[in-house]
Design an enzyme around this catalytic site. Structure first.
Site, PDB file in Angstrom:
ATOM      1  N   GLY A   1       0.813  -1.345  -0.173  1.00 59.85           N
ATOM      2  CA  GLY A   1      -0.171   0.035   0.039  1.00 59.85           C
ATOM      3  C   GLY A   1       0.759   1.383   0.187  1.00 59.85           C
ATOM      4  O   GLY A   1       1.586   0.782   0.025  1.00 59.85           O
TER       5      GLY A   1
ATOM      6  N   ASN B   1       0.974   7.253   5.684  1.00 59.78           N
ATOM      7  CA  ASN B   1       0.579   6.290   4.155  1.00 59.78           C
ATOM      8  C   ASN B   1      -1.350   5.719   4.186  1.00 59.78           C
ATOM      9  O   ASN B   1      -1.363   6.995   4.594  1.00 59.78           O
ATOM     10  CB  ASN B   1       1.526   4.772   4.672  1.00 59.78           C
ATOM     11  CG  ASN B   1       0.450   4.797   6.528  1.00 59.78           C
ATOM     12  OD1 ASN B   1      -0.110   5.315   7.600  1.00 59.78           O
ATOM     13  ND2 ASN B   1       0.215   3.090   6.190  1.00 59.78           N
TER      14      ASN B   1
ATOM     15  N   CYS C   1      -2.832   4.438   5.487  1.00 70.50           N
ATOM     16  CA  CYS C   1      -3.819   4.285   6.885  1.00 70.50           C
ATOM     17  C   CYS C   1      -3.269   4.995   8.116  1.00 70.50           C
ATOM     18  O   CYS C   1      -3.777   4.933   9.048  1.00 70.50           O
ATOM     19  CB  CYS C   1      -3.679   1.943   7.386  1.00 70.50           C
ATOM     20  SG  CYS C   1      -4.238   1.184   5.709  1.00 70.50           S
TER      21      CYS C   1
ATOM     22  N   GLU D   1      -1.104   5.525   9.726  1.00 73.83           N
ATOM     23  CA  GLU D   1      -0.542   5.237  11.024  1.00 73.83           C
ATOM     24  C   GLU D   1       0.729   5.392  11.339  1.00 73.83           C
ATOM     25  O   GLU D   1       1.830   5.347  12.212  1.00 73.83           O
ATOM     26  CB  GLU D   1      -0.846   3.795  11.861  1.00 73.83           C
ATOM     27  CG  GLU D   1      -0.645   2.602  11.300  1.00 73.83           C
ATOM     28  CD  GLU D   1      -0.114   2.424   9.662  1.00 73.83           C
ATOM     29  OE1 GLU D   1      -0.583   1.259   8.998  1.00 73.83           O
ATOM     30  OE2 GLU D   1      -1.469   3.045   9.508  1.00 73.83           O
TER      31      GLU D   1
ATOM     32  N   THR E   1      -6.660  -9.838   9.862  1.00 74.22           N
ATOM     33  CA  THR E   1      -6.554 -10.817   9.673  1.00 74.22           C
ATOM     34  C   THR E   1      -6.892 -10.162  12.200  1.00 74.22           C
ATOM     35  O   THR E   1      -6.798 -10.993  12.451  1.00 74.22           O
ATOM     36  CB  THR E   1      -4.889  -9.915  10.686  1.00 74.22           C
ATOM     37  OG1 THR E   1      -4.864  -8.410  10.760  1.00 74.22           O
ATOM     38  CG2 THR E   1      -3.666 -10.376   9.334  1.00 74.22           C
TER      39      THR E   1
END
Length: 777
Positions: free
Chosen positions: A260, A458, A460, A462, A661
Site C-alpha cells: 500500500g 501512509n 492507513c 498510522e 487479520t
C-alpha cells in the site's frame, strides 16, 4: 434421506445416520450449550439426494451450524469452524497423500516443505537453514488443537487468503503449518545456536493468536512466487518531471508486490505556476494524481485487487480546493480520481483560523521557494512545507507563513478557513475521506527530527517517519570495454517503509503474556527488515538506516468488554493510558535489548533516543504521570540504558487498522468500537453471521456499538494512547449521515486539540469503504 455416501476415492458406503451423531459429538465437544438434535435435523434437511459425497455431508454440517448462529447462541460459529476444519484436513490428506485421523489430522512437515520447495512454491531457505531433524523437531511443536481457537469466518479468511496452495489452487498447508513456516522464515538468519528456540517462540506467539503478522508477511513469508513482507510505503515526490515520473514507476513496482502506498505531493507546483520562467504553464497536482489513479487500477496487487494509493497535500497548497473534490461524484470528471484515497496535511495555524472564522492563504510551493529565498544549511531552497511549529502556539512554520503572507510579490489565494473545512467535511461525509494529518503535532513528537521531517502519512494514517524526495543528480553516457551504457545518478531520499504486526489484546492481556510476547514480536519485525528484498532501492536503503517497525494492537473493545469497562467512561480512558504505557515500555525495552545484541540503528546519533528527550517529552521521568503498570524509576532506568546502548529501531509503535487479520483472530478490529453485535460477511450465495467476540450475558452490556457511541469518548481514549505511540493510530470516526455540521466540526477540533496525530476514515452507515489490506496486522 440419502442411501449411499461416496468417498473421495470413489468407494461407496451405505448411509448411516448414527455416524452423523458421532460426528456431531466431535463438533460440539466443549460447546455444551448447543443442541445436537437441532444440528442433525438441519443437516438431514440439506441432504435430499439418494447419493451424497462425504464432502457434501461436511458442507451440510457447516451450513447448518452457520444458520444457527445468533446473538443468543454465538458459539455455533465455532461448530461451523470445526466442520470446515474437517474438510480442510481431508483435502490436505488427499492432495498430500497421507492418512488423517481425528486425533492426528496433520501430515508430516518435512515432506510438505521438501515437496513445495522442489515445486518452486516454498523458498529454498527453508531447507538450506534447517535440517530434516530440525524440521521434524519443529513438527513436534505443532499443536493441532490450536485450530479450535478459530471461529468460522476467521478460519475461512485464513484459508481463502493466506494458506499456501499448489499451482492448481489446491490448499496444501494447514493453519498451524502456515504459522510454523512464517516462524521458520522470519528466524532463518538468526544464529544457529538460538534459531530453533526463536522459531518455537514465534510459533507460540502466532498459533495461540496472541498476535498476528501483517497481511504481506502472513501471505508471503516462506513462499517463493509471492510478494514482499512489508505493509506500506510512503514516497515524497520531487517537483520535477523526472521526479514525478520516477515516483510513478517506483509506486507501480511496489504496488505489483502488494504494497500500500502513501504519496506526498506538497512539493509539486500548483496550477498556473511557471515552468522555466514561462508563466501560467503548470497544470498543477491534479493531472499527476489522475496518473497515479491509473497506476492503481492498471498495476494491481499480485493479480488479486487494484493497487491501493493515498495522496497527501498541504492545506496551504494552492491546489487544495480542487484536491478536496477529487473523489466527489459530480463536477468536471477530468478533475476527479475515484480510485485513490486522499489526505490533507493540516497545520495548527489552519485549525486556529477555522476556530476564529479567519482567513487562510494558499500558496504555490515553487513560487514560495523562488520568491522567499529560504535555504537550508546546505544551500538548498526551502518552502513552507519544510517547516513546522516546534511548540504549541509558536514556531518556525507560523513565522514563515506570516512572512509569506506579508510579502507583496508572492501570489496567493485568500479564502475563509471555514470554507476549506466545509469542503473537507462534505467530502468526508460523501466519500469517507480525506484523512486528516496534523503535521505540527506529528513533527513535535518525532524522535528523529534531527534527521528530517514528516510530511505526510501512509495509506492507513498510522505511519509517521522522516521523508524526503529522491532527486536525479545527472545522466551520462559511459563507454567501457566497448560497451556503452546510460548511467543515471540519483540522490536517494527517505522513502518510508513500514513493517507491522499486532498484539491481540483480548487474548494476550488476560493471559498475562505481554512481557514474553512483545520481545519476540519486535524480533520478528526487525528480521523482516533484513530478509525483505524491496525493488525500490531508496526504500531498501531507508529501511536499513532507520530500521523502523510498527507494533500495533487490536481487540481493544473486546478486551474492555471482558474487563467489564464501558467505552464511554473515565475508567476506559485511564485503562488505555496505563495499558499502552506498559506496552510502550516493553516495546522500547525490547528494542534496546535487541540493540545490545545486534547494534543500534545507523541514524541513532542525534535522535531523541540518544539525548533522552523522548522520555522527558512524554512525562515518563518527571513523576507526575506515573503509570499503573510502570514506575518513574523503571522509565528512568530504561532511559539511561537506551542512552548508553541505543535502540534497534528508530520508530516502534503504530496502530494499524488490521481488519482481515483481526477477523482471523476472532476479535474486534484495531482500536475501533464494535460495529454491530451481529454483523454479516457477504459471500456469493449466502451470508455469514458473525457475532461479537465472547458475546455473553455479561459482555453484551459493554458492547455499545460504533454508531451509538459518543465519538468524543473515542477521542479521549485515543488522546490517552497517543502519548505512548511514537507514530500514529488508524482512528476512525463513526457518524450518522444526518450529523449536524457544527457537531462534526467539534469532533475535528477536539481531535486536534487532544493531540491526535491523524484521523482515518469518516465512517457512516450510508458509505461502503474498502478496507486497507496491506496494513492489516
Amino acid at each position: 434421506m440419502p442411501q449411499f455416501v461416496t468417498k473421495p476415492n470413489n468407494r461407496q458406503l451405505a448411509f448411516d445416520e448414527t455416524r452423523l451423531s458421532v460426528y456431531s459429538d466431535r463438533l460440539l465437544e466443549g460447546l455444551e450449550t448447543l443442541n445436537k438434535e437441532r444440528l442433525i435435523r438441519s443437516v438431514i434437511s440439506k441432504l435430499r439426494r439418494e447419493e451424497v459425497t462425504s464432502e457434501e455431508i461436511s458442507n451440510a454440517f457447516t451450513m447448518a451450524a452457520l444458520e444457527l448462529v445468533s446473538i443468543e447462541e454465538p458459539n455455533w460459529k465455532f461448530a461451523a469452524a470445526r466442520s470446515l476444519l474437517t474438510t480442510l484436513y481431508k483435502k490436505a490428506a488427499y492432495y498430500r497423500r497421507y492418512k488423517s485421523y481425528p486425533d492426528e489430522p496433520y501430515g508430516a512437515l518435512f515432506p510438505l516443505i521438501s515437496d513445495l520447495v522442489k515445486k518452486g512454491i516454498y523458498r529454498e531457505e527453508l531447507l538450506e537453514y534447517y535440517t530434516k531433524d530440525q524440521i521434524e523437531e519443529l513438527a513436534q511443536t505443532i499443536d493441532y488443537r490450536r485450530d479450535l481457537l478459530f471461529d468460522y469466518i476467521g478460519l475461512l479468511t485464513l484459508t481463502e487468503r493466506y494458506l499456501t496452495t499448489d499451482f492448481d489452487g489446491h490448499v496444501m498447508e494447514l493453519p498451524q503449518e502456515r504459522y510454523m513456516v512464517i516462524a521458520m522464515y522470519l528466524m532463518h538468519k538468526e544464529p544457529v545456536e538460538k534459531r530453533m528456540e526463536l522459531v518455537k517462540e514465534s510459533y507460540w506467539a502466532m498459533s495461540n493468536l496472541y498476535m498476528t503478522a501483517a497481511t504481506p508477511t502472513m501471505s508471503n513469508a516462506g513462499k517463493k512466487v509471492a510478494g514482499q513482507l512489508s505493509s506500506c510505503f510512503i514516497d515524497t515526490v520531487d517537483d520535477s518531471l523526472e521526479g514525478i515520473f520516477d515516483s510513478n514507476t517506483d509506486i507501480a513496482r511496489l504496488s505489483k508486490m502488494g504494497g500500500g502506498i502513501g504519496v506526498y505531493l506538497g512539493k509539486v507546483r500548483a496550477r498556473g505556476s511557471d515552468i522555466r520562467g514561462h508563466k501560467n504553464t503548470s497544470s498543477g497536482v491534479i493531472p499527476w494524481i489522475r496518473q497515479l489513479n491509473n497506476t492503481a487500477v492498471s498495476v494491481d496487487q499480485l493479480g488479486t485487487r487494484k493497487g491501493a494509493i493515498a495522496v497527501y497535500l498541504d492545506v496551504f497548497h494552492k491546489d487544495i480546493l480542487a484536491f478536496l473534490d477529487l473523489k466527489l461524484n459530480n463536477g468536471d470528471e477530468r478533475m476527479r480520481a475515484h480510485d485513490v484515497f486522499h489526505g490533507v496535511c493540516i497545520s495548527d495555524t489552519f485549525m486556529e483560523a477555522v476556530e476564529a472564522r479567519g482567513e487562510f492563504n494558499l500558496f504555490c510551493p515553487h513560487e514560495v521557494k523562488k520568491v522567499m529565498g529560504w535555504k537550508d544549511t546546505n544551500g538548498r531552497p526551502l518552502g513552507l512545507e519544510d517547516f513546522y511549529d516546534e511548540t504549541l502556539g509558536q514556531g518556525a512554520f507560523r513565522d514563515k507563513y506570516a512572512e509569506a503572507v506579508a510579502h507583496p510579490l508572492l501570489s496567493r489565494i485568500t479564502v475563509p478557513a471555514i470554507d476549506i473545512m466545509k469542503r473537507i467535511m462534505k467530502s468526508q461525509l460523501e466519500t469517507g475521506t480525506p484523512y486528516m494529518f496534523y503535521r505540527d503535532t506529528v513533527n513535535r513528537a518525532n524522535p528523529n527530527s534531527a534527521h528530517g521531517m514528516v510530511y505526510s502519512s501512509n495509506l492507513c494514517t498510522e505511519i509517521m517517519q522522516n521523508q524526503s524526495a529522491t532527486v536525479v543528480e545527472h545522466e551520462e553516457l559511459v563507454t567501457k570495454d566497448g560497451q556503452t551504457r546510460i548511467v543515471i545518478s540519483k540522490i536517494p531520499g527517505d522513502f518510508v517503509v513500514c513493517n507491522l504486526n499486532s498484539i491481540h489484546l483480548a487474548r494476550a492481556v488476560p493471559a498475562g503474556v505481554l512481557d514474553r510476547l512483545v520481545p519476540i514480536q519486535v524480533r520478528m519485525l526487525d528480521n523482516v527488515i533484513d530478509i525483505n528484498n524491496i525493488e525500490v532501492l531508496q526504500a531498501q536503503y531507508t529501511n536499513s538506516q532507520y530500521r523502523a517497525v510498527g507494533l500495533g494492537t487490536f481487540g481493544l473493545h473486546h478486551l474492555l468488554a471482558l474487563e467489564g469497562i464501558r467505552w464511554e467512561s473515565d475508567e476506559a480512558v485511564a485503562y488505555n493510558d496505563n495499558l499502552y504505557e506498559r506496552i510502550n515500555y516493553l516495546l522500547v525495552r525490547s528494542s534496546m535489548e535487541l540493540a545490545k545484541e545486534k547494534g543500534y540503528y545507523p541514524k541513532f546519533h542525534g535522535s531523541d533516543w540518544e539525548s533522552g528527550a523522548y522520555f522527558n517529552h512524554r512525562g515518563y521521568t518527571d513523576g507526575q504521570h506515573e503509570g499503573k503498570f510502570v514506575t518513574t524509576a523503571e522509565w528512568k532506568e530504561l532511559q539511561q540504558e537506551v542512552q548508553q546502548t541505543g535502540v534497534r529501531n528508530a520508530w516502534m509503535f503504530a496502530i494499524a487498522p488490521n481488519g482481515s487479520t483481526s477477523i482471523i483472530a476472532g476479535s474486534t478490529a484495531s482500536i475501533d468500537p464494535l460495529y454491530d453485535l451481529l454483523s454479516y460477511e457477504e459471500k456469493t450465495t449466502y451470508k455469514i453471521a458473525n457475532p461479537a467476540p465472547d458475546l455473553s450475558d455479561k459482555t453484551i452490556w459493554y458492547y455499545k456499538t460504533a454508531f451509538n457511541i459518543d465519538q468524543h469518548w473515542s477521542i479521549n481514549m485515543a488522546s490517552a494512547r497517543q502519548r505512548h505511540v511514537d507514530q500514529g493510530q488508524s482512528f476512525n470516526f463513526y457518524v450518522r449521515p444526518d450529523i449536524k455540521a457544527t457537531d462534526f466540526l467539534d469532533l475535528h477540533i477536539h481531535a486536534w486539540k487532544a493531540g491526535m496525530k491523524s484521523t482515518y476514515y469518516v465512517r457512516s452507515r450510508a458509505l461502503t469503504i474498502e478496507e486497507c489490506e496491506s496494513c492489516s496486522s
